[in-house]
Design a protein around this motif. Sequence first.
Motif, PDB file in Angstrom:
ATOM      1  N   LYS A  95       0.829  -1.203   0.000  1.00  8.63           N
ATOM      2  CA  LYS A  95       0.000   0.000   0.000  1.00  8.63           C
ATOM      3  C   LYS A  95       0.873   1.266   0.000  1.00  8.63           C
ATOM      4  N   ILE A  96       1.925   1.236   0.828  1.00 12.27           N
ATOM      5  CA  ILE A  96       2.802   2.415   0.963  1.00 12.27           C
ATOM      6  C   ILE A  96       4.230   1.990   0.666  1.00 12.27           C
ATOM      7  N   VAL A  97       4.931   2.800  -0.128  1.00 12.22           N
ATOM      8  CA  VAL A  97       6.308   2.463  -0.510  1.00 12.22           C
ATOM      9  C   VAL A  97       7.232   3.635  -0.188  1.00 12.22           C
ATOM     10  N   PHE A  98       8.372   3.299   0.425  1.00  6.56           N
ATOM     11  CA  PHE A  98       9.462   4.264   0.607  1.00  6.56           C
ATOM     12  C   PHE A  98      10.597   3.862  -0.322  1.00  6.56           C
ATOM     13  N   GLY A  99      11.011   4.791  -1.193  1.00 10.85           N
ATOM     14  CA  GLY A  99      12.158   4.540  -2.061  1.00 10.85           C
ATOM     15  C   GLY A  99      13.417   5.039  -1.377  1.00 10.85           C
ATOM     16  N   ALA A 100      14.165   4.099  -0.808  1.00 12.10           N
ATOM     17  CA  ALA A 100      15.437   4.448  -0.142  1.00 12.10           C
ATOM     18  C   ALA A 100      16.562   3.757  -0.903  1.00 12.10           C
ATOM     19  N   ASP A 101      16.426   3.766  -2.244  1.00 12.56           N
ATOM     20  CA  ASP A 101      17.315   2.937  -3.062  1.00 12.56           C
ATOM     21  C   ASP A 101      18.382   3.733  -3.811  1.00 12.56           C
ATOM     22  N   GLY A 102      18.832   4.835  -3.197  1.00 12.16           N
ATOM     23  CA  GLY A 102      20.059   5.480  -3.644  1.00 12.16           C
ATOM     24  C   GLY A 102      19.928   6.384  -4.865  1.00 12.16           C
ATOM     25  N   ILE A 103      21.067   6.935  -5.261  1.00 10.66           N
ATOM     26  CA  ILE A 103      21.109   7.937  -6.330  1.00 10.66           C
ATOM     27  C   ILE A 103      20.566   7.398  -7.654  1.00 10.66           C
ATOM     28  N   HIS A 104      20.770   6.105  -7.920  1.00 12.38           N
ATOM     29  CA  HIS A 104      20.272   5.518  -9.175  1.00 12.38           C
ATOM     30  C   HIS A 104      18.896   4.865  -8.958  1.00 12.38           C
ATOM     31  N   SER A 105      18.115   5.396  -8.042  1.00  8.33           N
ATOM     32  CA  SER A 105      16.839   4.833  -7.598  1.00  8.33           C
ATOM     33  C   SER A 105      15.918   4.376  -8.736  1.00  8.33           C
ATOM     34  N   LYS A 106      15.559   3.099  -8.687  1.00  6.43           N
ATOM     35  CA  LYS A 106      14.582   2.579  -9.660  1.00  6.43           C
ATOM     36  C   LYS A 106      13.183   3.096  -9.319  1.00  6.43           C
ATOM     37  N   VAL A 107      12.917   3.279  -8.040  1.00  5.44           N
ATOM     38  CA  VAL A 107      11.608   3.821  -7.633  1.00  5.44           C
ATOM     39  C   VAL A 107      11.442   5.214  -8.245  1.00  5.44           C
ATOM     40  N   ARG A 108      12.457   6.053  -8.106  1.00 12.47           N
ATOM     41  CA  ARG A 108      12.376   7.417  -8.659  1.00 12.47           C
ATOM     42  C   ARG A 108      12.279   7.387 -10.193  1.00 12.47           C
ATOM     43  N   ASN A 109      13.165   6.607 -10.803  1.00  9.69           N
ATOM     44  CA  ASN A 109      13.204   6.584 -12.275  1.00  9.69           C
ATOM     45  C   ASN A 109      11.887   6.094 -12.865  1.00  9.69           C
ATOM     46  N   GLN A 110      11.281   5.059 -12.241  1.00  5.13           N
ATOM     47  CA  GLN A 110      10.087   4.457 -12.843  1.00  5.13           C
ATOM     48  C   GLN A 110       8.802   5.189 -12.473  1.00  5.13           C
ATOM     49  N   ILE A 111       8.728   5.747 -11.278  1.00  7.47           N
ATOM     50  CA  ILE A 111       7.476   6.406 -10.854  1.00  7.47           C
ATOM     51  C   ILE A 111       7.480   7.893 -11.210  1.00  7.47           C
ATOM     52  N   PHE A 112       8.624   8.560 -11.001  1.00  8.32           N
ATOM     53  CA  PHE A 112       8.661  10.008 -11.241  1.00  8.32           C
ATOM     54  C   PHE A 112       9.255  10.361 -12.598  1.00  8.32           C
ATOM     55  N   GLY A 113      10.138   9.501 -13.089  1.00  7.05           N
ATOM     56  CA  GLY A 113      10.808   9.796 -14.361  1.00  7.05           C
ATOM     57  C   GLY A 113      11.645  11.058 -14.309  1.00  7.05           C
ATOM     58  N   THR A 114      12.125  11.420 -13.093  1.00  3.27           N
ATOM     59  CA  THR A 114      12.950  12.634 -12.956  1.00  3.27           C
ATOM     60  C   THR A 114      14.315  12.261 -12.396  1.00  3.27           C
ATOM     61  N   GLY A 115      15.216  13.213 -12.476  1.00  2.00           N
ATOM     62  CA  GLY A 115      16.517  13.008 -11.835  1.00  2.00           C
ATOM     63  C   GLY A 115      17.664  13.124 -12.817  1.00  2.00           C
ATOM     64  N   THR A 116      18.382  14.251 -12.734  1.00  2.00           N
ATOM     65  CA  THR A 116      19.572  14.439 -13.561  1.00  2.00           C
ATOM     66  C   THR A 116      20.785  14.242 -12.682  1.00  2.00           C
ATOM     67  N   ILE A 117      21.625  13.277 -13.060  1.00  2.00           N
ATOM     68  CA  ILE A 117      22.836  13.026 -12.272  1.00  2.00           C
ATOM     69  C   ILE A 117      23.937  13.951 -12.796  1.00  2.00           C
ATOM     70  N   ARG A 118      24.548  14.696 -11.855  1.00  2.00           N
ATOM     71  CA  ARG A 118      25.594  15.649 -12.241  1.00  2.00           C
ATOM     72  C   ARG A 118      26.962  15.061 -11.872  1.00  2.00           C
ATOM     73  N   ASN A 119      27.896  15.190 -12.800  1.00  2.00           N
ATOM     74  CA  ASN A 119      29.241  14.659 -12.558  1.00  2.00           C
ATOM     75  C   ASN A 119      30.191  15.815 -12.260  1.00  2.00           C
ATOM     76  N   THR A 120      30.926  15.699 -11.170  1.00  2.00           N
ATOM     77  CA  THR A 120      31.844  16.769 -10.761  1.00  2.00           C
ATOM     78  C   THR A 120      33.152  16.752 -11.559  1.00  2.00           C
ATOM     79  N   GLN A 121      33.354  15.688 -12.350  1.00  2.00           N
ATOM     80  CA  GLN A 121      34.648  15.496 -13.047  1.00  2.00           C
ATOM     81  C   GLN A 121      35.781  15.288 -12.030  1.00  2.00           C
ATOM     82  N   GLN A 122      35.420  14.695 -10.880  1.00  2.00           N
ATOM     83  CA  GLN A 122      36.412  14.348  -9.862  1.00  2.00           C
ATOM     84  C   GLN A 122      36.353  12.840  -9.608  1.00  2.00           C
ATOM     85  N   LEU A 123      37.516  12.237  -9.478  1.00  2.00           N
ATOM     86  CA  LEU A 123      37.622  10.793  -9.239  1.00  2.00           C
ATOM     87  C   LEU A 123      37.954  10.570  -7.772  1.00  2.00           C
ATOM     88  N   CYS A 124      37.355   9.542  -7.178  1.00  2.00           N
ATOM     89  CA  CYS A 124      37.530   9.331  -5.735  1.00  2.00           C
ATOM     90  C   CYS A 124      37.871   7.879  -5.430  1.00  2.00           C
TER      91      CYS A 124
END
Length: 372
Positions: A147-176
């Motif tokens: 009935k109720i879902v919490f998407g706590a599945d990280g920056i590449h969230s499938k919940v966000r991508n599939q339900i909201f279809g939003t989210g632009t990932i920004r790259n800092t051009q820094q390697l870690c």
Amino acid sequence: MNEISIIGGGIGGLTLGNILKQQNIDFTLYESAAEIKPVGSGIMMAINAMQIFDKLGLKEKIEQAGNKIHGISITDEKLKRISKTNVLELEKKYNSCNVAIHRADLQKILAENIGYENIQLNHALNKIQKKENYILHFENGTETESKIVFGADGIHSKVRNQIFGTGTIRNTQQLCWRGLAEFDLPENFHHEAIEAWGKGKRFGFVRMTDRKIYWYAVINKNIHQNENQLAENFYGFHPLILEIMEKTFQENIIFNEIIDLAPIPKWHTNHLCLIGDAAHATTPNLGQGACQSIEDAYIIGKLLENHQNFNEVFENFQKIRRKKVDYVVDTSWKIGQVSQWEKGTFVRNFVFRLIPESFNQKLVEKTIRLEM
């Protein structure tokens, strides 16, 4: 059918599970890993997160598994101090202190407190569909209705991508690179986190337990030289830094590009809410990524004390959290840019040395003060 499903057993999802359990609210947490095992690197739990763990009765356990950190210093590559933030006053005020801990140890404490009977391991979400309720399809072939879902599945969230279809990932051009080493740090570094700034590169380290050191090395993509010998990129830095790197086994080093999530307009829809990195992933420069997901869980818990209408809770949750989260994401991005300057580093270090410690403390307090 589940009343409540949490997708993702990272620190945010596990904290939310602990908060729901404290309020006797039934839930099931789905985690993609087959077991919660000692992978990953170190993490710093700042005073805001530790206040919340105190309310969950877990503060002492976490302190015992990690190491209390009373100061954070920025230095130049020779470990000569540029600025220091002493958090002793804030520790007294908030009755909590920063703790450096192995990420896996923290996850284990949180998972054990929830009880593994509430956690479904080896359940990586494949697809989520909205019908009357939510249908969750997992990669292991199982499916469930919730009935109720919490998407706590990280920056590449499938919940966000599939339900909201939003989210632009920004790259800092820094390697870690992040590493764990067995190493005897000099005593003056036992309860202090250090970040050494060079030209287009920096190195941070902190002690987690007796001889366990967590470190990270960040290099601008355009100047990164040697793939195989990381330490070669840091010649000219203090010998202690080179020694920490050389004492680290290759299998204890994790590599990532530093990325974040451009702010998205909405974190919630009917009976579904994103928390943590799924909603507002930040770069690691303020050490607040996991801490902000812990705050998310806490605020949802506080709102549920007075309302059982989840849609209303989600609406208020975003209103309360938005301003602070946007500030953390933006400030962290800016610090990441300044700390990686390739030119003008002498001027940068000179200016940062002039900033009074009281200013740094105010910046820290703005981040660690809880909204409720």
